[in-house]
Design an enzyme around this catalytic site. Sequence first.
Site, PDB file in Angstrom:
ATOM      1  N   HIS A  56     -47.013   0.728  67.207  1.00 27.87           N
ATOM      2  CA  HIS A  56     -46.714  -1.003  67.018  1.00 27.87           C
ATOM      3  C   HIS A  56     -46.680  -1.363  68.563  1.00 27.87           C
ATOM      4  O   HIS A  56     -45.226  -0.854  69.393  1.00 27.87           O
ATOM      5  CB  HIS A  56     -45.190  -1.041  66.400  1.00 27.87           C
ATOM      6  N   HIS A  58     -47.092  -4.783  71.598  1.00 26.34           N
ATOM      7  CA  HIS A  58     -47.552  -6.029  71.918  1.00 26.34           C
ATOM      8  C   HIS A  58     -47.879  -6.276  73.378  1.00 26.34           C
ATOM      9  O   HIS A  58     -47.135  -6.301  74.113  1.00 26.34           O
ATOM     10  CB  HIS A  58     -46.202  -6.513  71.880  1.00 26.34           C
ATOM     11  N   GLN A 151     -46.556 -14.887  64.904  1.00 26.65           N
ATOM     12  CA  GLN A 151     -45.816 -14.835  65.435  1.00 26.65           C
ATOM     13  C   GLN A 151     -44.560 -16.020  64.998  1.00 26.65           C
ATOM     14  O   GLN A 151     -43.436 -15.850  64.672  1.00 26.65           O
ATOM     15  CB  GLN A 151     -46.293 -14.835  66.994  1.00 26.65           C
ATOM     16  N   HIS A 209     -44.657  -6.995  60.369  1.00 26.14           N
ATOM     17  CA  HIS A 209     -42.945  -7.331  60.856  1.00 26.14           C
ATOM     18  C   HIS A 209     -42.198  -7.498  59.977  1.00 26.14           C
ATOM     19  O   HIS A 209     -42.923  -8.567  59.641  1.00 26.14           O
ATOM     20  CB  HIS A 209     -43.293  -7.933  62.340  1.00 26.14           C
ATOM     21  N   ASP A 308     -43.187  -0.729  71.468  1.00 22.55           N
ATOM     22  CA  ASP A 308     -42.647  -2.721  70.392  1.00 22.55           C
ATOM     23  C   ASP A 308     -43.268  -2.949  72.159  1.00 22.55           C
ATOM     24  O   ASP A 308     -43.606  -4.218  71.893  1.00 22.55           O
ATOM     25  CB  ASP A 308     -41.756  -2.761  70.054  1.00 22.55           C
TER      26      ASP A 308
HETATM   27 FE   FE2 Z   1     -42.988  -6.111  67.293  1.00 19.89          FE
END
Ligand code: FE2
Length: 422
Positions: A56, A58, A151, A209, A308
């Site tokens: 996980h 970004h 998002q 998520h 993350d």
């Molecule tokens: Fe995330």
Amino acid sequence: MLDLIIRGGTLPDGRVCDIAIAGDRIADIAQRIDGTAAQEIDATGDLVSPPFVDPHFHMDATLSYGTPRVNASGTLLEGIDLWGELRDLASVEEMVERALRYCDWAASMGLLAIRSHVDTTPDHLNTVRAMIEVREKVRPYIDLQLVAFPQDGLYRAANGRANVLRALDMGVDVVGGIPHFERTMADGAASVRDLCEIAAERGLPVDMHCDETDDPHSRHIETLAYETTRLGLQGRVAGSHLTSMHSMDNYYVSKLLPLIAEAGISAIPNPLINIVLQGRHDTFPKRRGLTRVKEMQAMGIPVGWGQDCVLDPWYSLGTADMLDVAFMGLHVAQMTHPQEMARCFTMVTETNAAIMGLTDYGLEKGKLASLVILDAANPVEALRLRATRLAVVSKGQVIAQTPRADAEMSLSGRPRTVARRH
Ligand code: FE2
């Protein structure tokens, strides 16, 4: 002819082995391997592990900290607002450059497989274009999976749904979602159903998520479990964060966990970020926000640790070190029994690899020759020290080496070396 032999390393399960590598494959793994190779590494006394895996991340936002400004409140929502500005300012070239710099850090830390969510909200989809380019550029040394991540919401953003489909058409690997950010609980549940149906039609995995909130009534994981079972997606669905479970009623959780287990869903908490972002609206006592890790594991639910964020609108620190992630998780989830500490190491290696569906992973004859040699005797010591990665091998190539970091002391005129190993 062998290309590389790693001599005398200690595997995570305690076996002491030689590992022979030919091309990009593990040719043999045994107590003693006769013969020679073009290159040999002496790993006597050191831990030899399969590589670290992050399920996980970004990568479109990484290494952007402070642009256009820092997150003053420290909340998830201000981070989303900030990113909303940044994603329209950053060019494809900038995002590729930042991501490649991060991948250098990752590779040097032995982190050789990453699943990154990619924001599909803006119509220009520069984020997707940039990350697809990065996926190709790092393929020789890092396996990068991309998740189509709406998002700003599948329904809440103007072209949220259409852009997820466009990203999947462009070759993004996994279907993502953010049900707790949709306008209503009903919209959130509908988005889970819709996205799972898209994944079923296209034969793709799902990684959502899910319930990344302190709201005990945010229960999209229940819908995700239901849709996974209804559509026969068992084994290819992950719920990321699940922080609301921290605050849920205990009786309700006793019903929920068997449903998650039955659906074959994996859980991906992200301890560095969960401990920083959750509980921001609390006074005292202040909630930790991390989901119920040990309780899910006791039910047979696979739980990995995710990173993350590193240096982005949501998190102002980070180094691409999955041992930092596991170290924080161990503390917040109170996993201090020796077996639990060892499990924290397995979570950032084998469990995360299984969650990402990496079938060619592991220290076995015939598997891909990717591994990391650590300045530690065993997995728990690796966690305690966040041990130096002495060497990183990816697909048969030694791609990074770091010197052992022992201190040279000089006290009372007596020079000596001080290692932190026990
Ligand atoms: Fe995330």
